[in-house]
Design a protein around this motif. Structure first.
Motif, PDB file in Angstrom:
ATOM      1  N   GLU A 637     -25.716 -59.215 -41.608  1.00  0.00           N
ATOM      2  CA  GLU A 637     -27.092 -58.739 -41.571  1.00  0.00           C
ATOM      3  C   GLU A 637     -27.031 -57.217 -41.585  1.00  0.00           C
ATOM      4  O   GLU A 637     -26.383 -56.604 -40.733  1.00  0.00           O
ATOM      5  N   ILE A 638     -27.710 -56.599 -42.545  1.00  0.00           N
ATOM      6  CA  ILE A 638     -27.686 -55.154 -42.709  1.00  0.00           C
ATOM      7  C   ILE A 638     -28.987 -54.577 -42.160  1.00  0.00           C
ATOM      8  O   ILE A 638     -30.071 -54.841 -42.693  1.00  0.00           O
ATOM      9  N   TYR A 639     -28.880 -53.815 -41.088  1.00  0.00           N
ATOM     10  CA  TYR A 639     -30.043 -53.155 -40.473  1.00  0.00           C
ATOM     11  C   TYR A 639     -30.069 -51.709 -40.948  1.00  0.00           C
ATOM     12  O   TYR A 639     -29.107 -50.960 -40.733  1.00  0.00           O
ATOM     13  N   VAL A 640     -31.158 -51.311 -41.591  1.00  0.00           N
ATOM     14  CA  VAL A 640     -31.239 -49.983 -42.181  1.00  0.00           C
ATOM     15  C   VAL A 640     -32.615 -49.395 -41.893  1.00  0.00           C
ATOM     16  O   VAL A 640     -33.626 -50.109 -41.952  1.00  0.00           O
ATOM     17  N   SER A 641     -32.649 -48.130 -41.551  1.00  0.00           N
ATOM     18  CA  SER A 641     -33.937 -47.489 -41.257  1.00  0.00           C
ATOM     19  C   SER A 641     -34.865 -47.640 -42.456  1.00  0.00           C
ATOM     20  O   SER A 641     -34.432 -47.633 -43.614  1.00  0.00           O
ATOM     21  N   THR A 642     -36.149 -47.767 -42.202  1.00  0.00           N
ATOM     22  CA  THR A 642     -37.094 -48.082 -43.271  1.00  0.00           C
ATOM     23  C   THR A 642     -37.125 -47.011 -44.353  1.00  0.00           C
ATOM     24  O   THR A 642     -37.412 -47.310 -45.512  1.00  0.00           O
ATOM     25  N   ASP A 643     -36.787 -45.757 -43.998  1.00  0.00           N
ATOM     26  CA  ASP A 643     -36.819 -44.712 -45.021  1.00  0.00           C
ATOM     27  C   ASP A 643     -35.680 -44.857 -46.030  1.00  0.00           C
ATOM     28  O   ASP A 643     -35.778 -44.406 -47.170  1.00  0.00           O
ATOM     29  N   GLN A 644     -34.591 -45.509 -45.626  1.00  0.00           N
ATOM     30  CA  GLN A 644     -33.462 -45.711 -46.537  1.00  0.00           C
ATOM     31  C   GLN A 644     -33.417 -47.131 -47.113  1.00  0.00           C
ATOM     32  O   GLN A 644     -32.520 -47.458 -47.900  1.00  0.00           O
TER      33      GLN A 644
END
Length: 814
Positions: A637-644
């Protein structure tokens, strides 16, 4: 005028059938220090004009339990209180006019048998014998429930009020609650006004039973109570000679119900597109009022009714009535303590089934208040399912135009709501839409359920068998099993728990060991004192004092409430960070190869073990990768900030073109998880299901000295399991399973499937369901012959306690 008290144990706001039921049941439990305040007169809002239908069968076992309780209560109330309730068990008949409705009614009949509700499929001749006035030339099916009935709604409420007073409750009419007071954390009482007098009643518990007034009253306290009034129409004929007491007749394909009463016939409707009412609020002086007639709106229903029952051609119309009823975004009412404010309880939003619901709902809420926990699983009506944005009045106005009609619409599996959509979207929503995504909605989130092929309609074609996306799901499912798939799971609820006491706090709430090294992921449950499952989640330790909890999007408000209510005076903060990160699940045996193509980090088994999380580079950005899986395959599962998020998604998609990457939807996620026998909260596991009987003992650490539910786990281990959750696969590859199909053990119905889907890798439909087995060994349970009953037909099934797919979980650890 009777003076009002200065203090009460509980104050109930609203004197409709709901408020009267809560007062009655609290008083029966010995709560004498309770006060019910009604702004004008008892029943004057919507109760007085309700149709008074009492149908026992509901969509789940516990909702059926509550409806049956209501029916039994109303039968005995007259003897107890001396108030005539008009309750008669005349039975009910539901007619189907299409093949699809026949399938639905037969499935409902199976469900009724599983729930112990008397039911029978009857022929046209048998219908005609019971209901000589009805035309049946186009009938495809009829189902009869002899225990159903009808009653006088206003008198039911009056009987409940009389019973409440007889047991010590105080009921005051003509008293308006102007505000619920609080100290910022919990309620402290109510301010009231009666004529020119005003005052305050101090109380630790306030129960909003305000019906269509309840939403705006709750909003004053910052509580979301999403409901909206709709116009609801019916007509009553002049007296018809020899009509008699007929069963209640429902013809959902014509949006109509029929009830005979006092020699007259009532025709009511749940039309496909309803008329919202009261957008600017409910008038202050509304009391036993009706709304303006709109015969043009009702005329299509009457036209069909005249053909269905020709007596309407000659019978005069005595009353054409239009009155308001409260409806909610999902056609389920609200019960329980509001998550925003301790001590603020709700029983409202009954979607035109308030009479049959309120008896049981009042009992359940009273018992909940008495015991500090619900008497059984009430998640489907729990107020904590409501999302804060749903208080928006435009949203509610648009949605309830649809939900009223959904009561009698075909209850297709996977049916999606159509109104008030698009409120919550992933940062890559438009990317998914362009790629063919067909979206569903959960908790306001738009989620890709499946992906259409080029040239294929991006829309559902509903059916009780294989719907138009079945082959799409198969392709996505097998891509995850054999290659690599990508799911957008941004809708996951994400909660950050941090502070000096965070670890001890979570170890007290969670059954598994949370005191692990930073970077470890722990799968766990939060239990109640009975060992039931309050939450099913993963906890990732980010640092010594910070943890990330990942929960289903639908349960986020429930889980936040559970955490905050148990935090007490600990040095800990609980923060909803859901909107801050997108989540992309890269799953399948080729997931490592794909990620290695976009990241320089070590993703080998030795360098990135299962059950760990750490930051990695992807493309030009950074993300946090969690090696965990809900589909039973190698994956992250890849958690990434919404801007990226858009950049990371585009990087994965571009590289995926060389690795056979397939975008996958929630239907494939669900079919993969059920093959692996992974549990789904709200269906397979609830607060009523003991963690050991759910087969989740591996995630419980009783060597921890202090966590909620520990004593119940130890007691169950000593006493033995009373039931077990089994996985079933149909031997015949053709039938479909959804949920609520009956589990048949050695020719006897013993339970229902809690969830179902198609196991494309296993080659047949798969379901999970509990089997009662007190005193039996695991081997004994599996030694029986099992079938699953689908719409009255039984199919042989293989049963297993271990997952039928990859039972040793070797694939996720590859």
């Amino acid at each position: 005028m009777t003076p009002l008290p200065s203090h009460a144990r509980a104050v109930i706001i609203g004197g409709g059938v709901s408020g009267c039921s809560v007062a009655y049941h609290l008083a029966k439990l010995g709560w004498t220090d309770i006060v019910l305040l009604e702004r004008q007169q008892l029943t004057c809002g919507t109760t007085w004009h309700a149709a008074g239908l009492v149908g026992q069968l509901r969509a789940s076992q516990n909702m059926t339990r509550l409806a049956k309780y209501s029916a039994d209560l109303y039968l005995r109330l007259e003897e107890e209180t001396g108030v005539a309730t008009g309750m008669r068990q005349v039975g009910s008949i539901s007619l189907g006019l299409t093949a699809a409705r026949r399938e639905e009614l037969l499935r409902q009949a199976t469900l009724a048998r599983a729930f112990g509700v008397e039911v029978g499929e009857i022929s046209a001749a048998e219908v005609k014998a019971m209901y000589p006035h009805v035309e049946l030339g186009d009938m495809t099916c009829a189902v009869h429930l002899p225990g159903d009935g009808q009653c006088d709604p206003a008198n039911i409420a009056m009987a409940l009020a009389r019973g409440a007073r007889m047991n010590g409750a105080a009921i005051h009419e003509g008293v308006k609650v102007t505000a619920v007071t609080d100290d910022g954390r919990r309620v402290t009482g109510v301010n009231w006004q009666r004529g020119t007098d005003s005052g305050h009643i101090a109380a630790d518990i306030v129960i909003n039973c305000g019906g269509m007034w309840g939403r705006d009253l709750a909003a004053q306290s910052g509580v979301a109570l999403p409901l909206h009034a709709c116009e609801h129409f019916y007509l009553i004929t002049e007296p018809i000679e020899g009509l008699g007491h007929l069963p209640v007749l429902r013809v959902p394909d014509e949006c109509a119900y029929y009830k005979s009463d006092a020699g007259k016939m009532m025709l009511g409707a749940f039309e496909p597109r309803a008329k919202p009412w009261g957008m600017a609020g409910i008038p202050e002086d509304f009391c036993f009022d009706s709304l303006p007639e709109d015969f043009e709106h009702f005329e299509p229903i009457l036209d069909m009714a005249t053909r269905r029952m020709p007596l309407f051609e000659t019978a005069g119309i005595h009353t054409f009535f239009n009155g308001p009823e409260s409806f909610t975004p999902d056609d389920r009412y609200y019960l329980g303590e509001a998550p925003e404010l301790a001590g603020y309880w709700v029983a409202a939003g009954y979607n035109s089934i308030g009479i049959v619901s309120s008896g049981g709902a009042g009992m359940a809420l009273a018992q909940w208040l008495e015991d500090g926990e619900p008497p059984f699983d009430l998640w489907e009506v729990d107020i904590r399912r409501a999302q804060p944005f749903q208080r928006n009045r435009r949203y509610l106005k648009e949605r309830v135009t649809e939900t009223l009609g959904l009561l009698y619409a075909d209850h297709w599996p996977y049916r999606q709501v159509e109104t008030a959509r698009g409120v919550r979207r992933s940062p890559v929503h438009e990317h998914l839409k362009t790629a063919g995504a067909v979206f569903g909605e959960v908790a306001g989130w738009e989620r890709a359920n499946w992906f259409a092929q080029p040239g294929q309609d991006q829309a559902y074609r509903y059916d009780w068998h294989r719907q138009n996306w079945f082959e799409n799901q198969r392709a996505e499912h097998m891509a995850v099993r054999e290659g690599v798939g990508l799911f957008d799971m941004t809708s996951f609820g994400k909660i950050r728990v941090e502070g000096r006491d965070a670890c001890a706090f979570l170890n007290h709430l969670c059954a598994n060991q949370i005191d692990v090294a930073p970077g470890r992921i722990v799968y766990t449950q939060m239990l109640n004192r009975r060992g039931g499952i309050e939450s099913d989640l993963t906890v990732t330790r980010l640092s010594e004092t910070a943890f990330l909890l990942v929960v289903p999007g639908a349960t986020l408000q429930r889980d936040l409430s559970w955490l905050k209510r148990h935090a007490g005076d600990r040095f800990v903060t609980v923060t909803d960070v859901t909107a801050g990160e997108a989540v992309f699940c890269v799953m399948g045996p080729k997931s490592r190869t794909l990620l290695e193509a976009v990241s320089p980090d070590d993703l080998s088994n030795g360098g990135f073990a299962f059950g760990t999380a750490r930051e990695i580079e992807i493309g030009l950005g950074v993300a946090r990768a969690h090696r965990i899986s809900y589909v039973g395959e190698l994956g992250w599962e890849i958690y990434v900030s919404t801007d990226q998020a858009a950049h990371v998604f585009e990087t994965l998609a571009e590289a995926g073109a060389d690795h056979g990457l397939k975008l996958c939807g929630l239907h494939a996620l669900d079919s993969c998880r059920i093959e692996k026998a992974f549990r789904h909260f709200g269906h397979d596991i609830t607060d009523e299901d003991h963690v050991l009987e759910a087969g989740l003992g591996f995630a419980v650490r009783t060597d921890k000295p202090d966590f909620i539910g520990r004593d119940a786990v130890l007691a169950k281990r000593d006493a033995g399991l009373a039931r077990r959750l089994l996985q079933f696969r149909l031997e015949n590859p053709d039938p479909m399973l959804f949920h609520n199909e009956a589990v048949v053990r050695d020719d006897r119905i013993v339970s229902i499937l809690t969830s179902g889907n198609y196991g494309h890798a296993l080659g047949g439909a798969v379901g999970l369901g509990y089997v009662p087995c007190p005193g039996e060994s695991a081997a004994g349970v599996l030694a029986s012959d099992y079938e699953i009953e689908v719409a009255g037909q039984r199919y042989k099934a293989k049963a297993s306690l271990a997952p039928m797919y990859d039972p040793k979980s070797e694939r996720v650890r590859a």
